[in-house]
Design a protein around this motif. Structure first.
Motif, PDB file in Angstrom:
ATOM      1  N   THR A 112       0.830  -1.190   0.000  1.00 17.06           N
ATOM      2  CA  THR A 112       0.000   0.000   0.000  1.00 17.06           C
ATOM      3  C   THR A 112       0.870   1.248   0.000  1.00 17.06           C
ATOM      4  O   THR A 112       1.797   1.374   0.802  1.00 17.06           O
ATOM      5  CB  THR A 112      -0.922   0.017   1.241  1.00 17.06           C
ATOM      6  N   SER A 113       0.581   2.182  -0.924  1.00 16.11           N
ATOM      7  CA  SER A 113       1.385   3.398  -1.010  1.00 16.11           C
ATOM      8  C   SER A 113       0.996   4.366   0.101  1.00 16.11           C
ATOM      9  O   SER A 113      -0.066   4.256   0.718  1.00 16.11           O
ATOM     10  CB  SER A 113       1.186   4.066  -2.366  1.00 16.11           C
ATOM     11  N   ASP A 114       1.889   5.336   0.334  1.00 16.85           N
ATOM     12  CA  ASP A 114       1.603   6.344   1.344  1.00 16.85           C
ATOM     13  C   ASP A 114       0.380   7.163   0.968  1.00 16.85           C
ATOM     14  O   ASP A 114      -0.377   7.604   1.843  1.00 16.85           O
ATOM     15  CB  ASP A 114       2.819   7.254   1.518  1.00 16.85           C
ATOM     16  N   ALA A 159      -3.211   6.746  -7.062  1.00 14.36           N
ATOM     17  CA  ALA A 159      -1.908   6.547  -6.429  1.00 14.36           C
ATOM     18  C   ALA A 159      -0.942   5.878  -7.394  1.00 14.36           C
ATOM     19  O   ALA A 159       0.262   6.178  -7.407  1.00 14.36           O
ATOM     20  CB  ALA A 159      -2.058   5.710  -5.161  1.00 14.36           C
ATOM     21  N   GLU A 160      -1.454   5.002  -8.236  1.00 17.61           N
ATOM     22  CA  GLU A 160      -0.613   4.331  -9.227  1.00 17.61           C
ATOM     23  C   GLU A 160      -0.106   5.318 -10.277  1.00 17.61           C
ATOM     24  O   GLU A 160       1.039   5.230 -10.717  1.00 17.61           O
ATOM     25  CB  GLU A 160      -1.399   3.213  -9.904  1.00 17.61           C
ATOM     26  N   VAL A 161      -0.965   6.267 -10.676  1.00 16.14           N
ATOM     27  CA  VAL A 161      -0.530   7.296 -11.625  1.00 16.14           C
ATOM     28  C   VAL A 161       0.640   8.083 -11.050  1.00 16.14           C
ATOM     29  O   VAL A 161       1.620   8.385 -11.743  1.00 16.14           O
ATOM     30  CB  VAL A 161      -1.698   8.244 -11.970  1.00 16.14           C
ATOM     31  N   THR A 165       5.799   9.699  -1.933  1.00 17.30           N
ATOM     32  CA  THR A 165       5.707  10.219  -0.565  1.00 17.30           C
ATOM     33  C   THR A 165       5.005  11.564  -0.564  1.00 17.30           C
ATOM     34  O   THR A 165       5.464  12.510  -1.214  1.00 17.30           O
ATOM     35  CB  THR A 165       7.105  10.382   0.051  1.00 17.30           C
ATOM     36  N   PRO A 166       3.882  11.695   0.125  1.00 12.66           N
ATOM     37  CA  PRO A 166       3.171  12.979   0.163  1.00 12.66           C
ATOM     38  C   PRO A 166       4.018  14.070   0.808  1.00 12.66           C
ATOM     39  O   PRO A 166       4.777  13.807   1.742  1.00 12.66           O
ATOM     40  CB  PRO A 166       1.923  12.679   1.004  1.00 12.66           C
ATOM     41  N   THR A 167       3.890  15.294   0.296  1.00 15.16           N
ATOM     42  CA  THR A 167       4.529  16.435   0.951  1.00 15.16           C
ATOM     43  C   THR A 167       3.725  16.783   2.204  1.00 15.16           C
ATOM     44  O   THR A 167       2.590  16.319   2.388  1.00 15.16           O
ATOM     45  CB  THR A 167       4.568  17.646   0.012  1.00 15.16           C
ATOM     46  N   PRO A 168       4.277  17.600   3.095  1.00 15.70           N
ATOM     47  CA  PRO A 168       3.534  17.937   4.321  1.00 15.70           C
ATOM     48  C   PRO A 168       2.144  18.515   4.071  1.00 15.70           C
ATOM     49  O   PRO A 168       1.191  18.160   4.763  1.00 15.70           O
ATOM     50  CB  PRO A 168       4.458  18.952   5.003  1.00 15.70           C
ATOM     51  N   ALA A 224      15.320  25.514  -5.435  1.00 18.64           N
ATOM     52  CA  ALA A 224      15.252  24.668  -4.236  1.00 18.64           C
ATOM     53  C   ALA A 224      13.881  24.036  -4.083  1.00 18.64           C
ATOM     54  O   ALA A 224      13.281  24.045  -3.017  1.00 18.64           O
ATOM     55  CB  ALA A 224      15.625  25.466  -2.983  1.00 18.64           C
ATOM     56  N   ARG A 225      13.376  23.446  -5.163  1.00 21.55           N
ATOM     57  CA  ARG A 225      12.068  22.806  -5.149  1.00 21.55           C
ATOM     58  C   ARG A 225      12.235  21.299  -5.102  1.00 21.55           C
ATOM     59  O   ARG A 225      13.216  20.745  -5.581  1.00 21.55           O
ATOM     60  CB  ARG A 225      11.261  23.217  -6.381  1.00 21.55           C
ATOM     61  N   ALA A 226      11.228  20.638  -4.544  1.00 24.24           N
ATOM     62  CA  ALA A 226      11.171  19.172  -4.498  1.00 24.24           C
ATOM     63  C   ALA A 226      12.438  18.580  -3.893  1.00 24.24           C
ATOM     64  O   ALA A 226      12.942  17.560  -4.344  1.00 24.24           O
ATOM     65  CB  ALA A 226      10.943  18.618  -5.906  1.00 24.24           C
ATOM     66  N   GLY A 227      12.965  19.237  -2.857  1.00 20.96           N
ATOM     67  CA  GLY A 227      14.111  18.687  -2.158  1.00 20.96           C
ATOM     68  C   GLY A 227      15.459  19.033  -2.743  1.00 20.96           C
ATOM     69  O   GLY A 227      16.490  18.668  -2.173  1.00 20.96           O
TER      70      GLY A 227
END
Length: 483
Positions: free
Chosen positions: A2-4, A15-17, A25-28, A336-339
């Protein structure tokens, strides 16, 4: 497994897309808002630019519409997403498209600056999700091409920016035309008094989620102020723009953006501009050139400060410091986006230093202040400075000024300047080669002095003055000039 996202209630197909796009991983802000928005609650979400708000509202919107399997009636969309400006609306539609396709939903984007007839035909055929800017939406509604009476979910993205741009009255009219008991999701970088007006009038018992401080800079973003004289300013900007990697340079005015892009092209540094005086087609072409990497420097007004997302922007340069701190934070948020890591540089002449100090205090940022020496510039933007021939500049820039001079390199190849993926402030070696982290190419990787390109020379004053970009470097037949 099961994905987050599935654990938060996102349907497995959606979620599969996301997983297919390496989004697992969802952002905050997504983790905070999705359980409530998927449950049908009105949500007020605050997250800074680049925090992942788009999927935060696209996922529950698609999930809700897919659940009842209704067909949209002509001219009556089932869901509405409002966003400024046009480029943001287009990017939201692009992010929404694969989710909608998986759920067999139709999407239409409408904005001004282009012929409305294709948009009218799309509305008449019936559409599930309408992504729109407020002005064009009201125009189509007043002409009888659109009704909002069937809207089940309304999303307001960048609500504070709507207010700043003067769209608040239009947004109120639009919300009043949607069903009173429909679900409403409002996302904003800040929750100020103007946003609260919309919340109190149109949201029903909303759940409020704030994922981060509205003034907190991204942890991997470095802030610097370069002190320069007016005579040095253009040379310093050109030096930074000539470094490998994607760079966005912000100016205060439309004329300033156009002029600076023209100057950079004339120096052999491919650049495109983005501002309100361009036609929509020109804006789209220029953004495509920048997003694809064909051109690595975008000169823009604050039209690009909100919502516009381009991967791997390594450097943001405030050629003209903004007048207020929120604009500074939103401009800076293009990197500085997406980590990823990113660098922000503000150019300050002596008469601007006090204003810049006040700006940084208001933004709660303590920048590193330094003179613009060759060594400092190389540390901020590592890699060999490269210039191109006039023909290569014209080939790369779809709307480049036609009078760009031939002060660029006289080479013949046409190989690019490197991928420009950011890697923090790693120092490049003499020919732009940098040590690499696994899975990431640092700024300047792949840069060199191959055919068709020449390194732009720089020179520093003995007293630590600004490094001056040499426009004549392209005439050196590919040889690095001595400093």
């Amino acid at each position: 497994m099961t994905s987050d996202f599935a654990r938060l209630g996102v349907p497995a197909a959606l979620a599969e897309v996301l997983a297919e796009r390496d989004i697992t991983t969802p952002t905050p802000i997504q983790a905070a808002t999705l359980p409530d928005s998927l449950a049908g609650r009105d949500v007020l979400g605050r997250g800074r630019t680049g925090s992942g708000k788009t999927y935060g509202f696209c996922l529950p919107l698609v999930a809700r519409l897919a659940g009842d399997r209704q067909r949209p009636a002509p001219k009556r969309p089932r869901a509405l997403i409002l966003a400024p400006p046009r480029e943001l609306a287009s990017q939201i539609a692009a992010a929404l498209a694969p989710l909608a396709k998986a759920a067999r939903l139709s999407v239409l984007t409408v904005f001004g600056g282009v012929n409305q007839n294709p948009q009218v035909r799309g509305l008449t055929a019936g559409v599930d999700v309408l992504v729109a800017t407020p002005g064009r939406l009201l125009d189509l509604s007043e002409q009888g091409h659109l009704s909002l009476r069937d809207v089940e979910v309304t999303v307001i993205d960048e609500a504070d920016h709507m207010s700043d741009m003067g769209f608040l009255p239009a947004v109120k009219r639009i919300l009043a035309a949607t069903p009173a008991r429909g679900q409403r999701l409002l996302f904003s970088a800040t929750l100020d008094n103007a946003v609260n007006v919309l919340v109190k009038q149109f949201l029903h018992d909303p759940v409020v989620h704030e994922a981060d401080s509205p003034q907190s800079p991204v942890a991997t973003m470095e802030h610097h102020v370069l002190t320069v004289t007016p005579a040095e300013r253009s040379d310093v900007i050109a030096d930074l723009a000539a470094a490998p990697g994607r760079t966005i340079v912000f100016t205060r005015t439309k004329h300033g953006a156009k002029k600076l892009a023209k100057q950079l092209n004339g120096r052999g540094i491919p650049a495109v501009d983005l501002h309100g005086n361009l036609s929509q087609n020109a804006r789209t072409r220029n953004l495509d050139a920048f997003g694809s990497g064909r051109v690595e420097t975008l000169v823009a007004t604050d039209i690009a400060a909100r919502g516009i997302h381009v991967d791997d922007v390594a450097l943001v340069v405030h050629a003209d410091p903004p007048t207020e701190y929120k604009a500074y934070l939103h401009r800076s948020g293009r990197t500085a986006r997406a980590g990823s890591a990113g660098t922000v540089v503000t150019i300050a002449t002596p008469d601007q230093r006090r204003d810049v100090q006040g700006l940084m205090r208001a933004a709660k940022i303590t920048p590193r202040v330094m003179p613009a020496t060759t060594e400092e510039l190389q540390g901020l933007a590592p890699g060999t400075r490269l210039v191109y021939s006039a023909a290569e500049v014209a080939e790369r820039t779809p709307t480049a000024p036609t009078d760009a001079s031939a002060r660029g390199a006289s080479g013949r190849g046409g190989r690019g300047r490197g991928s420009g993926r950011p890697g923090g402030r790693q120092q490049s070696a003499s020919r732009g080669q940098s040590p690499q982290e696994p899975g990431r190419r640092p700024r300047g990787a792949g840069a060199g002095t191959g055919a068709g390109r020449a390194p732009a020379a720089a020179r520093a004053g003995s007293t630590g003055g600004a490094a001056a970009f040499s426009a004549s470097a392209g005439r050196s037949s590919g040889r690095r000039r001595s400093r």
